[in-house]
Design a protein around this motif. Structure first.
Motif, PDB file in Angstrom:
ATOM      1  N   GLU A  62       0.832  -1.210   0.000  1.00  0.00           N
ATOM      2  CA  GLU A  62       0.000   0.000   0.000  1.00  0.00           C
ATOM      3  C   GLU A  62       0.858   1.248   0.000  1.00  0.00           C
ATOM      4  O   GLU A  62       0.538   2.229  -0.683  1.00  0.00           O
ATOM      5  CB  GLU A  62      -0.934  -0.003   1.218  1.00  0.00           C
ATOM      6  N   ILE A  63       1.956   1.202   0.748  1.00  0.00           N
ATOM      7  CA  ILE A  63       2.873   2.353   0.763  1.00  0.00           C
ATOM      8  C   ILE A  63       3.448   2.573  -0.630  1.00  0.00           C
ATOM      9  O   ILE A  63       3.542   3.716  -1.104  1.00  0.00           O
ATOM     10  CB  ILE A  63       3.996   2.135   1.804  1.00  0.00           C
ATOM     11  N   GLU A  64       3.840   1.483  -1.276  1.00  0.00           N
ATOM     12  CA  GLU A  64       4.381   1.602  -2.641  1.00  0.00           C
ATOM     13  C   GLU A  64       3.332   2.177  -3.592  1.00  0.00           C
ATOM     14  O   GLU A  64       3.648   3.023  -4.447  1.00  0.00           O
ATOM     15  CB  GLU A  64       4.872   0.243  -3.149  1.00  0.00           C
ATOM     16  N   GLN A  65       2.093   1.734  -3.440  1.00  0.00           N
ATOM     17  CA  GLN A  65       1.024   2.287  -4.278  1.00  0.00           C
ATOM     18  C   GLN A  65       0.846   3.778  -4.000  1.00  0.00           C
ATOM     19  O   GLN A  65       0.668   4.569  -4.933  1.00  0.00           O
ATOM     20  CB  GLN A  65      -0.290   1.543  -4.024  1.00  0.00           C
ATOM     21  N   CYS A  66       0.894   4.127  -2.698  1.00  0.00           N
ATOM     22  CA  CYS A  66       0.777   5.548  -2.350  1.00  0.00           C
ATOM     23  C   CYS A  66       1.940   6.343  -2.937  1.00  0.00           C
ATOM     24  O   CYS A  66       1.742   7.464  -3.427  1.00  0.00           O
ATOM     25  CB  CYS A  66       0.733   5.734  -0.832  1.00  0.00           C
ATOM     26  N   ARG A  67       3.127   5.765  -2.878  1.00  0.00           N
ATOM     27  CA  ARG A  67       4.291   6.459  -3.451  1.00  0.00           C
ATOM     28  C   ARG A  67       4.117   6.671  -4.947  1.00  0.00           C
ATOM     29  O   ARG A  67       4.411   7.752  -5.467  1.00  0.00           O
ATOM     30  CB  ARG A  67       5.568   5.660  -3.171  1.00  0.00           C
ATOM     31  N   SER A  68       3.673   5.601  -5.615  1.00  0.00           N
ATOM     32  CA  SER A  68       3.479   5.763  -7.065  1.00  0.00           C
ATOM     33  C   SER A  68       2.379   6.790  -7.339  1.00  0.00           C
ATOM     34  O   SER A  68       2.496   7.597  -8.269  1.00  0.00           O
ATOM     35  CB  SER A  68       3.156   4.419  -7.724  1.00  0.00           C
ATOM     36  N   GLU A  69       1.331   6.781  -6.518  1.00  0.00           N
ATOM     37  CA  GLU A  69       0.267   7.782  -6.672  1.00  0.00           C
ATOM     38  C   GLU A  69       0.804   9.178  -6.399  1.00  0.00           C
ATOM     39  O   GLU A  69       0.460  10.136  -7.116  1.00  0.00           O
ATOM     40  CB  GLU A  69      -0.889   7.451  -5.708  1.00  0.00           C
ATOM     41  N   ILE A  70       1.672   9.284  -5.395  1.00  0.00           N
ATOM     42  CA  ILE A  70       2.278  10.586  -5.083  1.00  0.00           C
ATOM     43  C   ILE A  70       3.121  11.067  -6.262  1.00  0.00           C
ATOM     44  O   ILE A  70       3.088  12.255  -6.625  1.00  0.00           O
ATOM     45  CB  ILE A  70       3.128  10.495  -3.791  1.00  0.00           C
ATOM     46  N   GLU A  71       3.869  10.135  -6.842  1.00  0.00           N
ATOM     47  CA  GLU A  71       4.691  10.514  -8.003  1.00  0.00           C
ATOM     48  C   GLU A  71       3.814  10.998  -9.161  1.00  0.00           C
ATOM     49  O   GLU A  71       4.121  11.985  -9.829  1.00  0.00           O
ATOM     50  CB  GLU A  71       5.571   9.333  -8.443  1.00  0.00           C
ATOM     51  N   LYS A  72       2.705  10.293  -9.364  1.00  0.00           N
ATOM     52  CA  LYS A  72       1.770  10.734 -10.418  1.00  0.00           C
ATOM     53  C   LYS A  72       1.222  12.117 -10.096  1.00  0.00           C
ATOM     54  O   LYS A  72       1.127  12.988 -10.964  1.00  0.00           O
ATOM     55  CB  LYS A  72       0.608   9.744 -10.557  1.00  0.00           C
ATOM     56  N   GLN A  73       0.882  12.301  -8.821  1.00  0.00           N
ATOM     57  CA  GLN A  73       0.332  13.587  -8.410  1.00  0.00           C
ATOM     58  C   GLN A  73       1.377  14.698  -8.537  1.00  0.00           C
ATOM     59  O   GLN A  73       1.055  15.823  -8.906  1.00  0.00           O
ATOM     60  CB  GLN A  73      -0.202  13.518  -6.963  1.00  0.00           C
ATOM     61  N   LYS A  74       2.626  14.356  -8.222  1.00  0.00           N
ATOM     62  CA  LYS A  74       3.706  15.344  -8.370  1.00  0.00           C
ATOM     63  C   LYS A  74       3.832  15.765  -9.833  1.00  0.00           C
ATOM     64  O   LYS A  74       3.978  16.955 -10.134  1.00  0.00           O
ATOM     65  CB  LYS A  74       5.042  14.762  -7.894  1.00  0.00           C
ATOM     66  N   ALA A  75       3.819  14.759 -10.707  1.00  0.00           N
ATOM     67  CA  ALA A  75       3.938  15.069 -12.135  1.00  0.00           C
ATOM     68  C   ALA A  75       2.763  15.942 -12.577  1.00  0.00           C
ATOM     69  O   ALA A  75       2.942  16.949 -13.292  1.00  0.00           O
ATOM     70  CB  ALA A  75       3.993  13.783 -12.955  1.00  0.00           C
ATOM     71  N   SER A  76       1.575  15.569 -12.122  1.00  0.00           N
ATOM     72  CA  SER A  76       0.398  16.358 -12.472  1.00  0.00           C
ATOM     73  C   SER A  76       0.488  17.759 -11.868  1.00  0.00           C
ATOM     74  O   SER A  76       0.130  18.758 -12.512  1.00  0.00           O
ATOM     75  CB  SER A  76      -0.852  15.637 -11.958  1.00  0.00           C
ATOM     76  N   LEU A  77       0.990  17.864 -10.669  1.00  0.00           N
ATOM     77  CA  LEU A  77       1.143  19.146  -9.998  1.00  0.00           C
ATOM     78  C   LEU A  77       2.155  20.024 -10.734  1.00  0.00           C
ATOM     79  O   LEU A  77       1.949  21.239 -10.887  1.00  0.00           O
ATOM     80  CB  LEU A  77       1.580  18.926  -8.546  1.00  0.00           C
ATOM     81  N   GLU A  78       3.227  19.410 -11.179  1.00  0.00           N
ATOM     82  CA  GLU A  78       4.228  20.169 -11.928  1.00  0.00           C
ATOM     83  C   GLU A  78       3.630  20.711 -13.225  1.00  0.00           C
ATOM     84  O   GLU A  78       3.898  21.858 -13.623  1.00  0.00           O
ATOM     85  CB  GLU A  78       5.444  19.294 -12.203  1.00  0.00           C
ATOM     86  N   GLN A  79       2.830  19.882 -13.869  1.00  0.00           N
ATOM     87  CA  GLN A  79       2.174  20.358 -15.105  1.00  0.00           C
ATOM     88  C   GLN A  79       1.254  21.530 -14.787  1.00  0.00           C
ATOM     89  O   GLN A  79       1.245  22.537 -15.508  1.00  0.00           O
ATOM     90  CB  GLN A  79       1.360  19.223 -15.749  1.00  0.00           C
TER      91      GLN A  79
END
Length: 194
Positions: free
Chosen positions: A89-106
């Motif tokens: 679950e932590i890994e999934q959250c991390r991957s979700e965070i990374e996706k969110q970071k990328a989206s946030l940067e955009q």
């Protein structure tokens, strides 16, 4: 002449009675010894039976402890599997965070542009909130996993080690008692042979 014939009869009767009394004394002494040895053997037999029943009790306790130990290991394996689930679950959250970071940067890049409409700013705010929630969730899960692992590593082995130590001590005491009983039985049987 009558006296002459009666004298050997009387003499042989006295000798016979004297030998018989000596024989009775001898058998009385032997019987007393036999009774004492038999009594001692019965006492030893009772003690051995008690020791055997105590050994059986200790075996049952040992088996019960082994079963409890297996249960504890199974529970520990369950905790380990829960930890693996939490890690996933932590890994999934991390991957979700990374996706969110990328989206946030955009979205941040869109904000940096001067001609971005107000809707983009709203999306950026939503993304920031999601990102913060994910980070809080990640910290919460990490803390829970750490607490569970710490309890498992600190508390569980102590209880098992204490139980194993007490059972080991009890078995050592019983082994000494059995050796003493064997020695006493052997010592009791040696006078009979002599």
């Amino acid at each position: 002449m009558k006296r002459f014939y009666s004298l050997p009869i009387i003499f042989s009767l006295v000798v016979f009675l004297g030998c018989e009394q000596a024989q009775q004394k001898k058998t009385a002494g032997i019987s007393r010894k036999d009774r004492l040895i038999a009594s001692e053997n019965m006492d030893l037999t009772k003690e051995i039976a008690q020791c055997r029943s105590e050994i059986e009790k200790q075996k049952k306790l040992l088996e019960q402890c082994r079963q409890e130990k297996e249960k504890a290991f199974q529970e520990a394996n369950g905790i380990n599997s829960q930890n693996l689930i939490l890690k996933n679950e932590i890994e999934q959250c991390r991957s979700e965070i990374e996706k969110q970071k990328a989206s946030l940067e955009q979205c941040q890049q869109m904000l940096d542009l001067k001609d971005v409409p107000a809707l983009c700013q709203d999306k950026v705010e939503k993304q920031r909130k999601l990102f913060e929630e994910c980070q809080q969730e990640k910290e919460k899960i990490t803390q829970q996993a750490g607490d569970t692992a710490k309890w498992f590593m600190d508390e569980l082995p102590k209880d098992l080690l204490k139980e194993v130590e007490t059972l080991t001590n009890a078995n050592a005491i019983l082994a000494k008692e059995i050796e003493e009983l064997k020695k006493a039985s052997k010592d009791a049987n040696e006078p009979e042979k002599q």
